[in-house]
Scaffold this motif. Sequence first.
Motif, PDB file in Angstrom:
ATOM      1  N   ALA A  22      12.535  86.299 104.463  1.00  5.90           N
ATOM      2  CA  ALA A  22      12.849  85.800 105.807  1.00  5.90           C
ATOM      3  C   ALA A  22      11.586  85.692 106.655  1.00  5.90           C
ATOM      4  N   CYS A  23      10.684  86.666 106.507  1.00  4.80           N
ATOM      5  CA  CYS A  23       9.413  86.602 107.243  1.00  4.80           C
ATOM      6  C   CYS A  23       8.615  85.368 106.861  1.00  4.80           C
ATOM      7  N   ASN A  24       8.587  85.069 105.583  1.00  7.67           N
ATOM      8  CA  ASN A  24       7.840  83.888 105.123  1.00  7.67           C
ATOM      9  C   ASN A  24       8.453  82.597 105.663  1.00  7.67           C
ATOM     10  N   ARG A  25       9.797  82.550 105.712  1.00 13.03           N
ATOM     11  CA  ARG A  25      10.455  81.359 106.271  1.00 13.03           C
ATOM     12  C   ARG A  25      10.134  81.208 107.758  1.00 13.03           C
ATOM     13  N   ILE A  26      10.064  82.332 108.471  1.00 11.16           N
ATOM     14  CA  ILE A  26       9.748  82.285 109.897  1.00 11.16           C
ATOM     15  C   ILE A  26       8.311  81.831 110.101  1.00 11.16           C
ATOM     16  N   ARG A  27       7.396  82.340 109.292  1.00 14.53           N
ATOM     17  CA  ARG A  27       5.995  81.908 109.413  1.00 14.53           C
ATOM     18  C   ARG A  27       5.865  80.413 109.120  1.00 14.53           C
ATOM     19  N   GLU A  28       6.614  79.951 108.126  1.00 13.19           N
ATOM     20  CA  GLU A  28       6.580  78.520 107.800  1.00 13.19           C
ATOM     21  C   GLU A  28       7.097  77.698 108.973  1.00 13.19           C
ATOM     22  N   LYS A  29       8.143  78.193 109.622  1.00 10.71           N
ATOM     23  CA  LYS A  29       8.682  77.500 110.794  1.00 10.71           C
ATOM     24  C   LYS A  29       7.656  77.489 111.925  1.00 10.71           C
ATOM     25  N   MET A  30       6.970  78.600 112.144  1.00  6.95           N
ATOM     26  CA  MET A  30       5.937  78.652 113.185  1.00  6.95           C
ATOM     27  C   MET A  30       4.852  77.609 112.928  1.00  6.95           C
ATOM     28  N   ARG A  31       4.436  77.505 111.662  1.00  7.88           N
ATOM     29  CA  ARG A  31       3.394  76.523 111.328  1.00  7.88           C
ATOM     30  C   ARG A  31       3.881  75.099 111.566  1.00  7.88           C
ATOM     31  N   SER A  32       5.185  74.886 111.363  1.00  8.95           N
ATOM     32  CA  SER A  32       5.721  73.538 111.538  1.00  8.95           C
ATOM     33  C   SER A  32       5.709  73.100 113.002  1.00  8.95           C
ATOM     34  N   TRP A  33       5.588  74.047 113.924  1.00  7.15           N
ATOM     35  CA  TRP A  33       5.530  73.682 115.341  1.00  7.15           C
ATOM     36  C   TRP A  33       4.271  72.875 115.663  1.00  7.15           C
ATOM     37  N   LYS A  34       3.192  73.164 114.899  1.00  2.04           N
ATOM     38  CA  LYS A  34       1.908  72.471 115.130  1.00  2.04           C
ATOM     39  C   LYS A  34       1.542  72.501 116.615  1.00  2.04           C
ATOM     40  N   THR A  35       1.538  73.708 117.162  1.00  3.56           N
ATOM     41  CA  THR A  35       1.332  73.859 118.607  1.00  3.56           C
ATOM     42  C   THR A  35       0.006  73.271 119.075  1.00  3.56           C
ATOM     43  N   LYS A  36      -1.030  73.303 118.235  1.00  3.36           N
ATOM     44  CA  LYS A  36      -2.332  72.777 118.658  1.00  3.36           C
ATOM     45  C   LYS A  36      -2.319  71.258 118.835  1.00  3.36           C
ATOM     46  N   LYS A  37      -1.237  70.620 118.296  1.00  2.00           N
ATOM     47  CA  LYS A  37      -1.103  69.173 118.483  1.00  2.00           C
ATOM     48  C   LYS A  37      -0.142  68.835 119.629  1.00  2.00           C
ATOM     49  N   GLN A  38       0.403  69.864 120.269  1.00  4.01           N
ATOM     50  CA  GLN A  38       1.342  69.642 121.376  1.00  4.01           C
ATOM     51  C   GLN A  38       0.646  69.829 122.720  1.00  4.01           C
ATOM     52  N   LEU A  39      -0.579  69.350 122.832  1.00  8.50           N
ATOM     53  CA  LEU A  39      -1.377  69.600 124.027  1.00  8.50           C
ATOM     54  C   LEU A  39      -0.886  68.828 125.246  1.00  8.50           C
ATOM     55  N   PHE A  40      -0.054  67.828 125.028  1.00 11.29           N
ATOM     56  CA  PHE A  40       0.488  67.052 126.145  1.00 11.29           C
ATOM     57  C   PHE A  40       1.622  67.794 126.852  1.00 11.29           C
ATOM     58  N   LEU A  41       2.106  68.875 126.234  1.00 11.77           N
ATOM     59  CA  LEU A  41       3.214  69.636 126.821  1.00 11.77           C
ATOM     60  C   LEU A  41       2.697  70.664 127.816  1.00 11.77           C
ATOM     61  N   SER A  42       3.527  71.020 128.770  1.00 12.80           N
ATOM     62  CA  SER A  42       3.233  72.161 129.635  1.00 12.80           C
ATOM     63  C   SER A  42       3.710  73.429 128.941  1.00 12.80           C
ATOM     64  N   LEU A  43       3.263  74.581 129.429  1.00 11.07           N
ATOM     65  CA  LEU A  43       3.678  75.851 128.837  1.00 11.07           C
ATOM     66  C   LEU A  43       5.196  76.015 128.967  1.00 11.07           C
ATOM     67  N   GLU A  44       5.754  75.571 130.091  1.00  5.62           N
ATOM     68  CA  GLU A  44       7.193  75.680 130.322  1.00  5.62           C
ATOM     69  C   GLU A  44       7.977  74.800 129.336  1.00  5.62           C
TER      70      GLU A  44
END
Length: 423
Positions: A312-334
């Motif tokens: 389950a931890c590995n699936r959660i980490r995979e999901k976190m990576r799928s967010w690609k947060t560093k490519k979501q720079l156009f979003l606000s924190l909210e």
Amino acid sequence: MQNAKSHEISKFLIMDAFKRVKANHGSAGIDGVSIEQFEKNLKDNLYKIWNRMSSGSYFPPSVKLVEIPKPNGDKRPLGIPTVADRIAQMAAVMMLEPQIEPCFHEDSYAYRPNRSAHDAIAKARERCWKYNWVLDMDISKFFDSIDHELLIKAVRLHTDCVWVLLYIERWLKVPYELQDGSKIDRDKGVPQGSVIGPVLANLFLHYAFDKWMSRNYPHIPFERYADDTICHCSTQSQAQALKVAVQQRFAQCKLMLNEDKTKIVYCKDSRRKGEFETISFDFLGYTFRPRKARGRNGINFTGFLPAISNKACNRIREKMRSWKTKKQLFLSLETLAKSINPVLRGWITYYGKFYPTRLKRLLEEVNRHLARWVTAKFKRFKGKPYRAYYWLGNISRKETKLFYHWIWGVTPTANSRKSMQTE
């Protein structure tokens, strides 16, 4: 004057079935029609289902086959019926469930009202304190192996409703359809992903296992959630004998235990001093094994306890990576928070129930993803992850409810800042 129908089916039943299907969401089947598209012409579409089912002329369409990758590299076949077929199946389920629900064993937890996976895990934890050994069973390709003749025999014990029996037999024989239009005929099993499949599978194991255990081994408690089953034994020899007996019973029901995944586990803790090779097992996304704990008297001890599993931890980490947060720079924190909070809430609600410390450590990685997002979005933080953590930490103190894991106390801290600097 309305024409007489072969089967008495209420239009209200079909409408209620639609409401349940809609609440469950789900994707389109082989016809490509989504719930939203189906609802645009709702009255006519529901009438067609009712009319065909009432006249006996309803024939379910092929089931869309989607293969879901498994952690071991294999694929799990998932059958997705059309929206209309899910409504028809739900109508049958609503007729059948009240007949079979009172008959189920008290330690059967799946697909039942007012019972949950958490209930099964809590009972397993309690019994692991009382019993030294566990038989952790895995049925080989259970949903794909269910014998149709035995299943229909079980259904007939609970209903004589002609249309329910008629359509269950048709649903069992519906082929899978692939993307290229080719079809795979089925002569056994129930499709995972169907509405009626879980109810039928549960009923099958009620007779194949639950009632058999009650007759032959009433002194051995168990927890069963669909085909995930563990049995609690007093001795290793008792567990070994039970495994052999279950294998023989399943052979009679045309099922097989997966020898590689079925194991006998010693529930080692501070009170149990023996040394055995296998001292852990997974059950419903949790791993039971010896863990450090502290009693109400403040004294530390080792308990045999459940916590979120490595899988389950590995699936959660995979999901976190799928967010690609560093490519979501156009979003606000909210906005970023709104997009990931439903996922965080789901993880915390399910995996935070038992031994939450392990999940909290895992969710610190969310803060690391957020800090990377901050360093990529704002020039003043570039190359300065410590300052990004400091900035997030200040926000978490002012807006505690911004991210769901912050509410749970997993906020950016000095320790998490240091862990990022050492990467």
